[in-house]
Each structure stands twice: as structure tokens, then as C-alpha cells.
Design a protein around this motif. Structure first.
Motif, short mmCIF file in Angstrom:
data_model
loop_
_atom_site.label_atom_id
_atom_site.label_comp_id
_atom_site.label_asym_id
_atom_site.label_seq_id
_atom_site.Cartn_x
_atom_site.Cartn_y
_atom_site.Cartn_z
N ILE A 29 0.52 12.01 -10.20
CA ILE A 29 -0.69 11.19 -10.32
C ILE A 29 -0.76 10.53 -11.68
O ILE A 29 -1.08 9.33 -11.80
CB ILE A 29 -1.95 12.04 -10.06
N LEU A 30 -0.44 11.28 -12.74
CA LEU A 30 -0.45 10.71 -14.10
C LEU A 30 0.63 9.63 -14.24
O LEU A 30 0.38 8.59 -14.87
CB LEU A 30 -0.23 11.80 -15.15
N LEU A 31 1.79 9.85 -13.64
CA LEU A 31 2.84 8.85 -13.70
C LEU A 31 2.39 7.55 -13.03
O LEU A 31 2.56 6.45 -13.59
CB LEU A 31 4.11 9.37 -13.03
N ALA A 32 1.79 7.67 -11.85
CA ALA A 32 1.31 6.49 -11.13
C ALA A 32 0.21 5.78 -11.93
O ALA A 32 0.21 4.54 -12.02
CB ALA A 32 0.79 6.90 -9.76
N ALA A 33 -0.71 6.54 -12.51
CA ALA A 33 -1.81 5.96 -13.28
C ALA A 33 -1.28 5.23 -14.52
O ALA A 33 -1.75 4.14 -14.87
CB ALA A 33 -2.80 7.04 -13.68
N SER B 271 -8.81 0.84 -17.08
CA SER B 271 -8.85 1.96 -18.02
C SER B 271 -10.07 2.84 -17.79
O SER B 271 -10.02 4.05 -18.00
CB SER B 271 -8.83 1.45 -19.46
N TYR B 272 -11.19 2.23 -17.35
CA TYR B 272 -12.38 3.03 -17.04
C TYR B 272 -12.08 4.00 -15.89
O TYR B 272 -12.53 5.15 -15.91
CB TYR B 272 -13.54 2.12 -16.65
N PHE B 273 -11.34 3.54 -14.89
CA PHE B 273 -11.00 4.40 -13.76
C PHE B 273 -9.90 5.40 -14.13
O PHE B 273 -9.85 6.50 -13.60
CB PHE B 273 -10.53 3.55 -12.56
N TYR B 274 -9.04 5.00 -15.06
CA TYR B 274 -7.89 5.83 -15.43
C TYR B 274 -8.31 7.22 -15.90
O TYR B 274 -7.77 8.23 -15.44
CB TYR B 274 -7.10 5.13 -16.54
N LEU B 275 -9.25 7.27 -16.83
CA LEU B 275 -9.58 8.54 -17.46
C LEU B 275 -10.13 9.58 -16.49
O LEU B 275 -9.63 10.72 -16.46
CB LEU B 275 -10.56 8.31 -18.62
N PRO B 276 -11.14 9.27 -15.67
CA PRO B 276 -11.60 10.30 -14.72
C PRO B 276 -10.55 10.69 -13.70
O PRO B 276 -10.47 11.87 -13.31
CB PRO B 276 -12.82 9.66 -14.05
N ILE B 277 -9.71 9.74 -13.27
CA ILE B 277 -8.66 10.07 -12.31
C ILE B 277 -7.68 11.07 -12.92
O ILE B 277 -7.33 12.09 -12.30
CB ILE B 277 -7.91 8.79 -11.86
N VAL B 278 -7.24 10.80 -14.13
CA VAL B 278 -6.29 11.67 -14.81
C VAL B 278 -6.89 13.04 -15.08
O VAL B 278 -6.27 14.09 -14.83
CB VAL B 278 -5.81 11.01 -16.12
N MET B 279 -8.11 13.06 -15.60
CA MET B 279 -8.74 14.33 -15.94
C MET B 279 -9.00 15.20 -14.71
O MET B 279 -8.75 16.40 -14.71
CB MET B 279 -10.04 14.08 -16.71
#
Length: 300
Positions: free
Chosen positions: A249-253, A280-288
């Protein structure tokens, strides 16, 4: 009836002013990453709502305090920019003294919560983060664009604060989470600075990496930092704070962030910068959330 309605309206307006003073959305996002980092600490083996909410409260108070100081210091600058002119201190609805009083009280209460219910180390790091944001990053924005690099440190320290609150030590996992949020901030913030460049320049802020403003160089910098995020995204798996699902998931993000930054370089348009910003706004919650859902038995 009229008096009651006026009082109700006044209270509502005052609460709205304090919401703006602490930059609620920004404070919430920062504290959110700190809470996830706290839950990712190996010593946190179950979801204790009392301590999770206490940590969230302490984080919001310290972060809100830093944002209040920022607005008190930059009231004249904020008044010059369209996007910030309506802030309570800049508009004159709130005095500097009131903003400073709120900042000091909320800082002390927030630090007390962290030190008393968690550990002194997390409170010390929180105080260092507060100092860096309020008294180093804030004035440096008018001096040189290196302020973005400096500001990325207190911007990422909440991850280290959360990890330390749960683990009671500075260890590899906390620094990995710090690195993820540290590098994420560059394409995120430069996209915002790209879109608000005229406003920022009018107020004397120097935030883009190029003195020429929005251009190829700034877009290339976003690409570089987005590419750095790819190997950094591998680290949670290798230091064993998360699993294989979040690895992908992190790789895709991270690849998505590279694509968005590349798209900005190719198109050189505000619409492309806006995509980087929202991405980038979506990136952080998805990764976390990916890290948390892949790691902790408390959510299984």
C-alpha cells in the motif's frame, strides 16, 4: 429572547474564532499522525480509549498552541493575504493578548497531560517541536525558502512524540515514522505554496525552492522528494513495525505521489499543483491507517 439569541450567537462566534486560531483541520491532521504513531508502538498492545483520547487531547492542545502563536506573531502578515485576512487576530476580532494567553495555557495543559499520563520524554519532544514551529520556522518564512526544510522537522516530530509516548524511548520505529511524515511534507507544502504564490509573495514569504516562483525547478524538487518517499516507505516493514500488506500500500501511495509530481512538471498548471495538494491530503491517512491495520492486534 433577543438577549439569549445574541449571547448564543456571541458564544458561537467565539468558538468559531478559537477553531480558526488553532487551525483545527491542520491540528487534527498533525495530532492524528501522532495518535497512530502512539498506537503503532510495540508496548501498546491493546486499544485503551482513555489513554488514546488523553493523548489526542494533549496533542491538540500543544499543536493548537503553536498555531495560536503563529497567528499572533503573523497578524500583520495574515492581514495582507486574502486566504488569511479573516483569521481572528489578523481581522482584529481577537487581541494578541488573548491569543497569547490561550497559547500559553493550552501549551502548559497539553505538556502536563503528556508528562503525567505518558512520559516526560514525549512532553520534552513536544515542547521542542513547539519552539521550532513558533519561534524558528515562523520568522524564517520571510528570510529564505529553507524555512520549509526547518518547518518539516516540527511537522514530523508528532510521529516521534506518539511513538515515544507509547514506547517510552527514542527507537528506530519512531524515526521511521518521523521520516515518512518529514519527506511527505515537501510535495504537499510546495503544492500549496505554488497555488498561493501571489498571496505569499505579497506578504513577503519565501516558500518555494526557486526564487522565480512556480516553475520547473520547484516541480523537479517535488519529484525528487516524492521519489525519496519510495525507499522510506519500505522501512516500516524492515524494522518490523508493520506487515507485508502495508508494504504494498505504501509503495502504491508513493508511486502515486511521484506521478502527481511528474504531472505537475509536465503540465506546469495550477490544476496539476492542486492534484498534488489533494493527493497528499489523502496520502497521509491512507498510509497511517494501512500501517495500523496491518500491524496492531488491537484492531483485528
Amino acid at each position: 429572547m433577543t438577549v439569549k439569541m445574541n449571547n448564543s450567537f456571541s458564544v458561537k462566534n467565539k468558538l468559531s474564532d478559537y477553531r480558526q486560531l488553532i487551525k483545527f483541520s491542520l491540528s487534527f491532521m498533525v495530532t492524528f499522525s501522532a495518535v497512530i504513531s502512539y498506537l503503532l508502538a510495540p508496548n501498546v498492545v491493546e486499544l485503551n480509549w482513555k489513554f488514546t483520547l488523553l493523548f489526542f487531547l494533549g496533542g491538540m492542545l500543544v499543536t493548537g498552541s503553536a498555531n495560536a502563536v503563529n497567528q499572533a506573531v503573523e497578524k500583520d502578515t495574515d492581514a495582507q493575504m486574502k486566504r488569511t485576512a479573516s483569521r481572528p487576530v489578523a481581522s482584529g476580532r481577537m487581541s494578541e493578548m488573548e491569543a497569547w494567553t490561550f497559547a500559553v495555557v493550552s501549551l502548559l495543559v497539553g505538556l502536563f497531560i503528556l508528562a503525567f499520563y505518558f512520559n516526560v520524554l514525549s512532553a520534552v519532544i513536544a515542547f521542542i517541536s513547539w519552539l521550532l514551529y513558533a519561534f524558528v520556522y515562523t520568522p524564517l518564512k520571510k528570510v529564505n525558502s529553507i524555512s520549509v526544510l526547518v518547518g518539516a522537522v516540527p511537522g514530523a516530530l508528532p510521529c516521534l512524540i506518539g511513538w515515544t509516548a507509547g514506547q517510552d524511548e527514542l527507537s528506530a520505529g519512531g524515526w521511521v515514522l518521523f521520516a515518512i511524515q518529514f519527506f511527505w511534507q515537501f510535495p504537499h507544502f510546495w503544492a500549496i505554496a505554488w497555488l498561493a504564490h501571489n498571496d505569499y509573495s505579497k506578504a513577503g514569504f519565501k516558500l518555494l525552492p526557486s526564487v522565480e516562483g512556480p516553475g520547473k525547478y520547484s516541480a523537479i524538487q517535488s519529484i525528487i522528494y516524492s521519489m525519496v518517499m519510495i525507499p522510506v516507505g519500505f522501512l516500516p516493514y524492515f524494522v518490523k513495525i508493520s506487515g507485508f500488506i502495508s508494504f504494498w500500500i505504501l509503495l502504491a501511495a508513493n508511486l502515486w505521489m511521484v506521478y502527481l509530481s511528474w504531472n505537475l512538471y509536465v503540465k506546469m498548471e495550477a490544476s496539476a499543483a492542486r492534484k498534488v495538494m489533494f493527493g497528499s491530503y489523502f496520502y497521509l491517512p491512507i498510509v497511517m491507517f494501512a500501517l495500523l491495520l496491518d500491524k496492531l492486534p488491537i484492531v483485528q
